[in-house]
Design a protein around this motif. Structure first.
Motif, short mmCIF file in Angstrom:
data_model
loop_
_atom_site.label_atom_id
_atom_site.label_comp_id
_atom_site.label_asym_id
_atom_site.label_seq_id
_atom_site.Cartn_x
_atom_site.Cartn_y
_atom_site.Cartn_z
N GLU A 1 0.80 -1.22 0.00
CA GLU A 1 0.00 0.00 0.00
C GLU A 1 0.84 1.28 0.00
OE1 GLU A 1 -3.81 -0.56 2.13
OE2 GLU A 1 -3.08 -2.56 2.64
N SER A 2 1.85 1.37 0.87
CA SER A 2 2.63 2.62 0.90
C SER A 2 3.40 2.83 -0.39
CB SER A 2 3.63 2.62 2.05
OG SER A 2 2.99 2.52 3.27
N GLY B 1 2.04 3.96 -4.97
CA GLY B 1 2.17 5.09 -5.86
C GLY B 1 3.60 5.30 -6.34
N ARG C 1 7.57 3.23 -7.79
CA ARG C 1 8.16 2.05 -8.43
C ARG C 1 9.31 1.55 -7.61
NH1 ARG C 1 8.34 3.66 -14.73
NH2 ARG C 1 6.21 3.03 -15.24
N GLU D 1 -4.76 -9.66 -5.07
CA GLU D 1 -3.46 -9.93 -5.68
C GLU D 1 -3.21 -8.93 -6.80
OE1 GLU D 1 -3.01 -13.62 -7.83
OE2 GLU D 1 -0.83 -13.60 -7.56
N TYR E 1 -0.26 -7.60 -12.21
CA TYR E 1 -0.46 -7.14 -13.59
C TYR E 1 0.85 -6.94 -14.35
CZ TYR E 1 1.08 -2.52 -12.13
OH TYR E 1 1.84 -1.48 -11.67
N VAL F 1 -13.72 -6.81 -7.76
CA VAL F 1 -13.06 -6.53 -9.03
C VAL F 1 -11.57 -6.72 -8.80
CG1 VAL F 1 -12.68 -4.80 -10.80
CG2 VAL F 1 -14.82 -4.82 -9.51
N SER G 1 -7.79 -6.23 -8.68
CA SER G 1 -7.03 -5.02 -8.96
C SER G 1 -6.01 -5.27 -10.05
CB SER G 1 -6.34 -4.53 -7.70
OG SER G 1 -5.33 -5.42 -7.33
N SER G 2 -5.92 -6.52 -10.50
CA SER G 2 -4.94 -6.81 -11.54
C SER G 2 -5.51 -6.60 -12.95
CB SER G 2 -4.45 -8.25 -11.39
OG SER G 2 -5.54 -9.12 -11.43
N GLU H 1 3.48 10.08 -16.21
CA GLU H 1 4.45 9.13 -16.76
C GLU H 1 4.07 7.68 -16.48
OE1 GLU H 1 8.50 11.84 -16.23
OE2 GLU H 1 8.38 9.89 -15.27
N GLN H 2 3.47 7.43 -15.30
CA GLN H 2 3.20 6.05 -14.90
C GLN H 2 1.70 5.77 -14.90
OE1 GLN H 2 5.43 5.29 -11.27
NE2 GLN H 2 7.28 6.22 -12.11
N ASP I 1 0.52 2.15 -14.73
CA ASP I 1 0.68 1.53 -13.41
C ASP I 1 -0.43 1.98 -12.46
OD1 ASP I 1 3.03 -0.16 -13.46
OD2 ASP I 1 4.18 1.66 -13.84
N PHE I 2 -0.71 3.30 -12.46
CA PHE I 2 -1.76 3.78 -11.56
C PHE I 2 -3.11 3.18 -11.92
CE2 PHE I 2 1.45 7.00 -10.63
CZ PHE I 2 1.40 6.95 -9.25
N ALA J 1 -3.64 0.22 -13.33
CA ALA J 1 -3.67 -1.19 -12.93
C ALA J 1 -3.81 -1.32 -11.41
CB ALA J 1 -2.39 -1.88 -13.40
N ARG J 2 -3.18 -0.42 -10.68
CA ARG J 2 -3.19 -0.56 -9.21
C ARG J 2 -4.47 -0.06 -8.57
NH1 ARG J 2 3.11 1.21 -8.06
NH2 ARG J 2 4.01 -0.23 -9.58
N SER K 1 0.59 7.20 -2.91
CA SER K 1 0.04 5.98 -2.30
C SER K 1 -1.36 6.25 -1.78
CB SER K 1 0.96 5.47 -1.18
OG SER K 1 0.96 6.34 -0.07
N VAL L 1 -3.78 6.25 -4.78
CA VAL L 1 -4.17 4.90 -5.20
C VAL L 1 -5.21 4.32 -4.25
CG1 VAL L 1 -3.35 2.52 -5.50
CG2 VAL L 1 -2.02 4.44 -6.44
N HIS M 1 -13.78 0.05 -5.91
CA HIS M 1 -14.15 -1.23 -5.30
C HIS M 1 -15.01 -1.09 -4.05
CE1 HIS M 1 -11.24 -2.84 -8.03
NE2 HIS M 1 -10.24 -2.22 -7.45
#
Lengths: 442, 442
Positions: free
Chosen positions: A154-155, A158, A160, A344, A347, B5, B7-8, B36-37, B40-41, B43-44, B326, B329, B337
């Motif tokens: 969780e932390s 946001g 990489r 889980e 992705y 749902v 998260s992947s 930029e990401q 990722d955001f 998907a997460r 974080s 997200v 969800h």
């Protein structure tokens, strides 16, 4: 939208039933704290948490008085399938796996500290929780009281993560400490650890790195949003560490630590994750070098956050119970207020890299001809493999025609490092390769 | 039960709008990373996060190219009230408070790093979030990238925190480091920090401890499930620390650190929480002593978990952005969800204790008569106040009829410690009380 029930309501009318599987060291503390601090748990989760059953193998075994005898049963399935929240503290794969799957099927939220089970069957358990629409929590599986699972899951959601480096096995850390401070051999230090109850009679899981490997798999899965199982981890334990290795490490200004390492490579030569457990030299001024005894520490490096370190007690009844109980509060609050534990997250599906793709540094001790040009030739061997050298130290003179030289490289792939060492073995200036050790932590 | 749902899911069809209030150092990094990401955001969190507006005061100010010019606006209210998620990075009380309240009223979830606002108006903001049924997150308000808010709010939810000790202000930590390593005066070190941009032109909030006090109030509120505001914190900054103080600290094997301390007392003499910020001696081998420069660290002691330490970068654009993101997200995942951020937890309602009830240790330097019985008399003065002595050290001989003695006590209430010091001033064996300093960390 979920109705907003303030968590500060002091006397919740609702209650949730709790089943506990296993009443060992951790289970006993979980039961004690749930009972003694019942009002706090009610205020924090929004429901009174009532233990309705405690499954144990041997009903007649002596128990701590904190464990209410009238709740003991040997019917683990009934406990697993008859409660809102199920806390699994049996450990091992079976019957833990079957019981947890049964609990999900019965609609329970499950809290466990079972690292071996998660490393082997994590995706199956996550899927069962998703199907049931309930929570699956396992903070206690990695590094006891230290909230590593949360931090990664969780932390860091946001950010990489690029690297995780951890001391996650207290038994081996204790043994290495004893070898360092008292000059003991591995066998002597292990015997001491066993006498004091820090190591089990069969120490395999700890000293061969398997416990740390399960934790490394969990850490890597969370850090890189990629499924990493126990088989994806290359593992080397501490049985072969000698008193000489420890002395030489100290002479190099280092400590030997058993590290769990999860690393992401995304460069021109490789893309994927490298996950491994092995002993390594850690420079004495690195934060992990000062983690002693049964303490654990995990260093997380992420692109935006930079370096974070988490430190605390990695095992023991009460610290592990603290981790279990934070999960219990979260799962209970979800049942009261709605919401769910993170599912889980895999992705990213990064490839798992073999051990040869790991990035590390080597410390190589060589016996070289004490002749002009020898050092330049040795440096050239590293250079030919694209490995650059960080430091060269000539040890006390051995006498005769050779000198002992200690070389520490900069980070490079194991593939190149090993090729350099192979070339050194064949080099005419090198009388012998005395030792090769990995160095981690900068 | 909330629909599950996973998260992947990699390509969520849903999107959430994001408004950013303020595009300074942190805001710029938040915007850069969200852009930029973006995959990722998505998907997460389960939704694509689309920045729709960035409110700034001065539209014509030069900006980092990461900030899309077409999204800039000076209509902060429109950004606050027109988005699913609102990220407040303006700082200060107004207009931040009014904008956040407007955002909640418009149904937004709010993420902020505004420690001053939370310390002053936390309960009002929590209440607005509860009324709106949305989330209020503020991980970035305490110690930058270090997940202290989460650790206290969720990881410690199953435990009883007794003590939190933190280095939470990088500016003062840098100044004290400069004074220590270079022998500078406070004014010299402050000037250096200002030149390098580590301290502001008006350094009051940092050097007088107000920034740390706001963080201490937040820490104490979370740790003890009790409302603690800025006015409840007793504060002393580092302006009066002299180069002599630093030298004496080193002579005693200590470092001077500005600490934020939140302590629970539950003993025969007092029940409640003591929250304070002040400089204190920290023994050199204590983990907080080795926290240097702009790094922050927070030590949490809890009944079951024991001692935990969290360490990392406490400020700066990217680390603080990591904490903000974080939270983003988590808030986004809740909108997709279901579920909600923890609400204010203040059920314990512990009394706030005055500074005289704080438990600390004193280091007292005395000039005493160099006569038989003097030390015994001095020890007796402490004993009469129920203060026991940890160590007595006689310094280099001053000459004449007096000697300088340094006494370190065991932990005791300030009330008793101060009474002992007062009695020492009147004692016939004591020529002078040279200095009195607090010692923290064991």
């Amino acid at each position: 939208m979920v109705p907003s029930v303030p968590s500060s309501s002091f006397a919740p009318s609702r209650s949730l039933s709790v089943g506990v599987l296993g009443a060992g060291t951790v289970g006993t503390q979980v039961i004690r704290l749930l009972t003694e601090q019942a009002d706090d748990f009610a205020a924090r989760s929004g429901a009174r948490l009532e233990i309705t059953g405690i499954a144990v193998r041997d009903l007649s075994a002596p128990r701590d008085p904190a464990v209410p005898a009238e709740l003991l049963t040997d019917d683990a399935t009934a406990v697993a399938t008859g409660n809102d929240l199920v806390i699994e503290l049996i450990g091992g794969i079976e019957p833990a796996r079957t019981l947890i799957l049964a609990a999900f099927k019965a609609g329970a939220s499950v809290i466990t500290g079972n690292k071996a089970l998660i490393a082997a069957h994590g995706p199956e358990l996550y899927a069962a929780a998703a199907t049931a629409g309930t929570d699956f929590y396992y903070e206690a599986a990695v590094a006891g009281a230290i909230p590593v699972v949360y931090a990664l899951r969780e932390s860091m959601a946001g950010d990489r993560v690029t690297n995780v480096l951890g001391i996650v096995n207290g038994t081996t850390n204790y043994i290495l400490d004893e070898m360092t401070t008292k000059g003991l051999s591995f066998d002597q230090a292990l015997a001491t650890a066993q006498e004091l109850g820090y190591a089990e009679a069969d120490p395999t899981a700890d000293v061969d790195g398997l416990d740390a490997a399960a934790k490394a798999a969990i850490i890597a899965s969370l850090a890189f949003h990629t499924r990493v199982g126990l088989d994806d981890v290359s593992v080397e334990g501490i049985r072969d560490i000698t008193a000489d290795d420890i002395r030489e490490a100290q002479a190099s200004g280092c400590q030997i630590k058993l590290l769990a390492i999860a690393q992401r490579r995304e460069d021109e030569h490789a893309r994927g994750v490298s996950v491994r457990v092995h002993p390594a030299l850690v420079p004495a001024d690195h934060p992990l070098a000062s983690v002693h005894g049964a303490f654990n520490a995990v260093l997380v490096e992420a692109e935006a956050a930079g370096r974070l370190m988490f430190y605390g007690q990695g095992a023991g009844g009460a610290p592990t119970a603290s981790a279990v109980l934070s999960d219990v509060v979260a799962a209970a609050a979800h049942r009261v207020h709605g919401g769910q534990a993170p599912r889980e997250s895999c992705y990213a599906r990064l490839p798992i890299l073999g051990p040869e793709a790991a990035i590390t540094r080597y410390q190589v001790q060589l016996e070289v001809a004490d002749a002009p040009g020898a050092l330049a030739a040795v440096a050239g061997v590293f250079g030919a493999q694209d490995v650059s050298i960080n430091s060269v130290r000539q040890n006390a003179y051995v006498g005769g025609q050779t000198a002992v030289v200690t070389i520490v490289t900069h980070p490079a792939a194991v593939f190149h490092l090993d090729a350099a060492v192979e070339a050194l073995r064949r080099d005419e200036h090198v009388a012998a390769v005395i030792s090769v050790q990995r160095v981690e932590g900068e």
